[in-house]
Design a protein around this motif. Structure first.
Motif, PDB file in Angstrom:
ATOM      1  N   TYR A   1      13.351  85.986  -3.902  1.00 18.98           N
ATOM      2  CA  TYR A   1      14.576  85.482  -4.524  1.00 18.98           C
ATOM      3  C   TYR A   1      15.762  86.164  -3.870  1.00 18.98           C
ATOM      4  N   LEU A   2      16.935  85.583  -4.066  1.00 16.82           N
ATOM      5  CA  LEU A   2      18.177  86.114  -3.519  1.00 16.82           C
ATOM      6  C   LEU A   2      19.092  86.551  -4.651  1.00 16.82           C
ATOM      7  N   LYS A   3      19.838  87.643  -4.433  1.00 10.92           N
ATOM      8  CA  LYS A   3      20.865  88.083  -5.369  1.00 10.92           C
ATOM      9  C   LYS A   3      22.209  87.602  -4.823  1.00 10.92           C
ATOM     10  N   ARG A   4      22.703  86.503  -5.390  1.00 12.03           N
ATOM     11  CA  ARG A   4      23.949  85.915  -4.921  1.00 12.03           C
ATOM     12  C   ARG A   4      25.113  86.349  -5.796  1.00 12.03           C
ATOM     13  N   PHE A   5      26.232  86.713  -5.117  1.00  5.79           N
ATOM     14  CA  PHE A   5      27.485  87.019  -5.793  1.00  5.79           C
ATOM     15  C   PHE A   5      28.523  86.009  -5.329  1.00  5.79           C
ATOM     16  N   TYR A   6      29.387  85.596  -6.266  1.00  2.00           N
ATOM     17  CA  TYR A   6      30.374  84.555  -5.992  1.00  2.00           C
ATOM     18  C   TYR A   6      31.713  85.158  -5.603  1.00  2.00           C
ATOM     19  N   LEU A   7      32.497  84.344  -4.888  1.00  2.00           N
ATOM     20  CA  LEU A   7      33.879  84.674  -4.569  1.00  2.00           C
ATOM     21  C   LEU A   7      34.803  83.754  -5.345  1.00  2.00           C
ATOM     22  N   ASP A   8      35.906  84.307  -5.812  1.00  2.00           N
ATOM     23  CA  ASP A   8      36.958  83.518  -6.449  1.00  2.00           C
ATOM     24  C   ASP A   8      38.275  83.934  -5.814  1.00  2.00           C
ATOM     25  N   SER A   9      38.936  82.983  -5.144  1.00  2.69           N
ATOM     26  CA  SER A   9      40.160  83.291  -4.382  1.00  2.69           C
ATOM     27  C   SER A   9      39.915  84.425  -3.401  1.00  2.69           C
ATOM     28  N   GLY A  10      38.704  84.447  -2.837  1.00  4.38           N
ATOM     29  CA  GLY A  10      38.359  85.436  -1.829  1.00  4.38           C
ATOM     30  C   GLY A  10      37.925  86.779  -2.354  1.00  4.38           C
ATOM     31  N   LEU A  11      37.942  86.985  -3.673  1.00  7.55           N
ATOM     32  CA  LEU A  11      37.577  88.278  -4.251  1.00  7.55           C
ATOM     33  C   LEU A  11      36.202  88.194  -4.900  1.00  7.55           C
TER      34      LEU A  11
ATOM     35  N   GLN B   1      33.256  88.533  -7.376  1.00  8.13           N
ATOM     36  CA  GLN B   1      33.070  88.506  -8.823  1.00  8.13           C
ATOM     37  C   GLN B   1      31.871  89.372  -9.224  1.00  8.13           C
ATOM     38  N   PRO B   2      31.887  89.926 -10.441  1.00  3.29           N
ATOM     39  CA  PRO B   2      30.815  90.845 -10.831  1.00  3.29           C
ATOM     40  C   PRO B   2      29.507  90.173 -11.202  1.00  3.29           C
ATOM     41  N   THR B   3      29.543  88.889 -11.503  1.00  2.00           N
ATOM     42  CA  THR B   3      28.346  88.200 -11.982  1.00  2.00           C
ATOM     43  C   THR B   3      27.365  87.955 -10.844  1.00  2.00           C
ATOM     44  N   GLU B   4      26.119  88.293 -11.098  1.00  2.00           N
ATOM     45  CA  GLU B   4      25.047  88.099 -10.129  1.00  2.00           C
ATOM     46  C   GLU B   4      24.178  86.911 -10.541  1.00  2.00           C
ATOM     47  N   GLU B   5      23.875  86.048  -9.585  1.00  2.00           N
ATOM     48  CA  GLU B   5      22.958  84.937  -9.827  1.00  2.00           C
ATOM     49  C   GLU B   5      21.672  85.166  -9.047  1.00  2.00           C
ATOM     50  N   THR B   6      20.553  85.003  -9.702  1.00  2.00           N
ATOM     51  CA  THR B   6      19.259  85.101  -9.033  1.00  2.00           C
ATOM     52  C   THR B   6      18.829  83.712  -8.581  1.00  2.00           C
ATOM     53  N   VAL B   7      18.658  83.546  -7.270  1.00  2.00           N
ATOM     54  CA  VAL B   7      18.272  82.260  -6.694  1.00  2.00           C
ATOM     55  C   VAL B   7      16.829  82.365  -6.227  1.00  2.00           C
ATOM     56  N   ALA B   8      15.950  81.635  -6.868  1.00  2.00           N
ATOM     57  CA  ALA B   8      14.535  81.666  -6.498  1.00  2.00           C
ATOM     58  C   ALA B   8      14.324  80.925  -5.177  1.00  2.00           C
ATOM     59  N   LEU B   9      13.487  81.495  -4.329  1.00  2.00           N
ATOM     60  CA  LEU B   9      13.120  80.861  -3.072  1.00  2.00           C
ATOM     61  C   LEU B   9      11.811  80.118  -3.229  1.00  2.00           C
ATOM     62  N   GLN B  10      11.620  79.137  -2.378  1.00  2.79           N
ATOM     63  CA  GLN B  10      10.390  78.346  -2.380  1.00  2.79           C
ATOM     64  C   GLN B  10       9.495  78.840  -1.246  1.00  2.79           C
ATOM     65  N   ASN B  11       8.616  79.798  -1.559  1.00  4.61           N
ATOM     66  CA  ASN B  11       7.794  80.426  -0.519  1.00  4.61           C
ATOM     67  C   ASN B  11       8.674  80.995   0.591  1.00  4.61           C
ATOM     68  N   THR B  12       9.647  81.787   0.176  1.00  2.82           N
ATOM     69  CA  THR B  12      10.638  82.487   1.028  1.00  2.82           C
ATOM     70  C   THR B  12      11.663  81.542   1.643  1.00  2.82           C
ATOM     71  N   CYS B  13      11.683  80.277   1.251  1.00  9.04           N
ATOM     72  CA  CYS B  13      12.538  79.264   1.879  1.00  9.04           C
ATOM     73  C   CYS B  13      13.729  78.911   0.991  1.00  9.04           C
ATOM     74  N   LEU B  14      14.916  78.845   1.600  1.00  9.05           N
ATOM     75  CA  LEU B  14      16.125  78.350   0.955  1.00  9.05           C
ATOM     76  C   LEU B  14      16.518  77.037   1.621  1.00  9.05           C
ATOM     77  N   PRO B  15      16.295  75.892   0.971  1.00  8.58           N
ATOM     78  CA  PRO B  15      16.742  74.623   1.558  1.00  8.58           C
ATOM     79  C   PRO B  15      18.277  74.567   1.588  1.00  8.58           C
ATOM     80  N   LEU B  16      18.822  74.026   2.656  1.00  8.95           N
ATOM     81  CA  LEU B  16      20.265  73.869   2.749  1.00  8.95           C
ATOM     82  C   LEU B  16      20.673  72.516   2.160  1.00  8.95           C
ATOM     83  N   SER B  17      21.889  72.483   1.613  1.00 11.29           N
ATOM     84  CA  SER B  17      22.391  71.242   1.030  1.00 11.29           C
ATOM     85  C   SER B  17      23.884  71.119   1.337  1.00 11.29           C
TER      86      SER B  17
END
Length: 288
Positions: free
Chosen positions: A167-177, A179-195
């Protein structure tokens, strides 16, 4: 423009920012670096120095003074000079020469070295601190890799593999800064599909990766590269929605936090370089 090639690959580097403008596979005829379409993004692989990302209010404080600084710092727009060239490498240099003291109160020598070995290109950042005080900085890469969208191909044909992560620990940007909130993004057998919509909320800022190499691969054609970045604690992903590139960004340093304003030495990810010492990091891309 400066060129370097072997029997497999050819690169071109501009003196402006010592920026990689081309990584060309001579066997397949494929260009792997974004060719700077200004409708989307007019750069191809800028260096981020002495900061990565945005600063709060476009400024920072050090030793009781406040300094202004543009996003990603000044090196990406500075003119480097060719220090040395060999059969398989180019080394570019930037020295402060007092030009930047009004915005960055440190002397430095910054070298960028590009080296070709078979089907691999490596890029090394080397910094020297000539003074008797610590130097504080962040630095990062921002290479944009060209994706093939011809004949109906699209972003969803591509995927990224993080071989040591589930999984990935993603942090967001708001106006380039940051943000403290962390999102856990699960991978599919280590794979992140692009969209095509994954960058609608700006870049992905990743922390805590176990992988130090990621693989960018197409499902529909013979396109694969391995991107290695050992020693970089942060990793960014970014593209302009609608464009045909993706940036793989190894960082030592990160955008300012939206929650607190800190003195330069206390900022997250800032590197402290001791007096009269040298620091270096290398990222590389291997064309499969």
């Amino acid at each position: 423009m400066y060129c370097l090639e072997n029997n497999l690959l050819k690169i071109e580097v501009a003196p402006e920012g010592a920026e990689l403008r081309s990584l060309f596979d001579k066997q397949t005829g494929r260009e792997y670096i974004w060719q700077r379409d200004a409708r989307y993004w007019a750069k191809s692989s800028p260096i981020l120095f002495p900061f990565v990302g945005e600063l709060q209010n476009g400024a920072y404080s050090y030793a009781g003074k406040t300094y202004s600084m543009t996003k990603h710092g000044f090196a990406r727009d500075a003119v480097f000079w060719l220090q040395e060239q060999g059969d398989n490498f180019l080394t570019f240099a930037l020295e402060d020469e007092g030009l930047y003291l009004a915005i960055y109160p440190f002397s430095f020598t910054l070298l960028l070295r590009y080296e070709l070995t078979d089907r691999q290109l490596s890029c090394t950042y080397e910094l020297y601190n000539p003074l008797d005080k610590a130097m504080y900085f962040a630095i990062g890469g921002h290479p944009a890799f060209q994706l093939d969208f011809t004949e109906g191909k699209q972003m969803t044909d591509y995927q990224l593999f993080f071989p040591k992560d589930q999984y990935l620990k993603r942090f967001y940007l708001d106006s380039g800064l940051l943000q403290p909130t962390e999102e856990t993004v699960a991978l599919q057998n280590t794979c992140l599909p692009l969209s095509p919509t994954m960058f609608n909320q700006d870049a992905w800022v990743l922390k805590g990766l176990q992988s130090t190499t990621v693989t960018l691969q197409s499902n529909t054609q013979d396109y694969q590269l391995d991107f290695s970045f050992e020693g970089f604690p942060y990793f960014g992903l970014w593209a302009v929605p609608g464009s045909s590139f993706i940036c793989l960004e190894p960082w030592c340093g990160v955008n300012d936090s939206a929650m607190q304003e800190l003195e330069l030495p206390d900022k997250e990810g800032i590197v402290a370089l001791a007096p009269l010492t040298t620091w270096s990091r290398t990222w590389s891309v291997t064309i499969k």
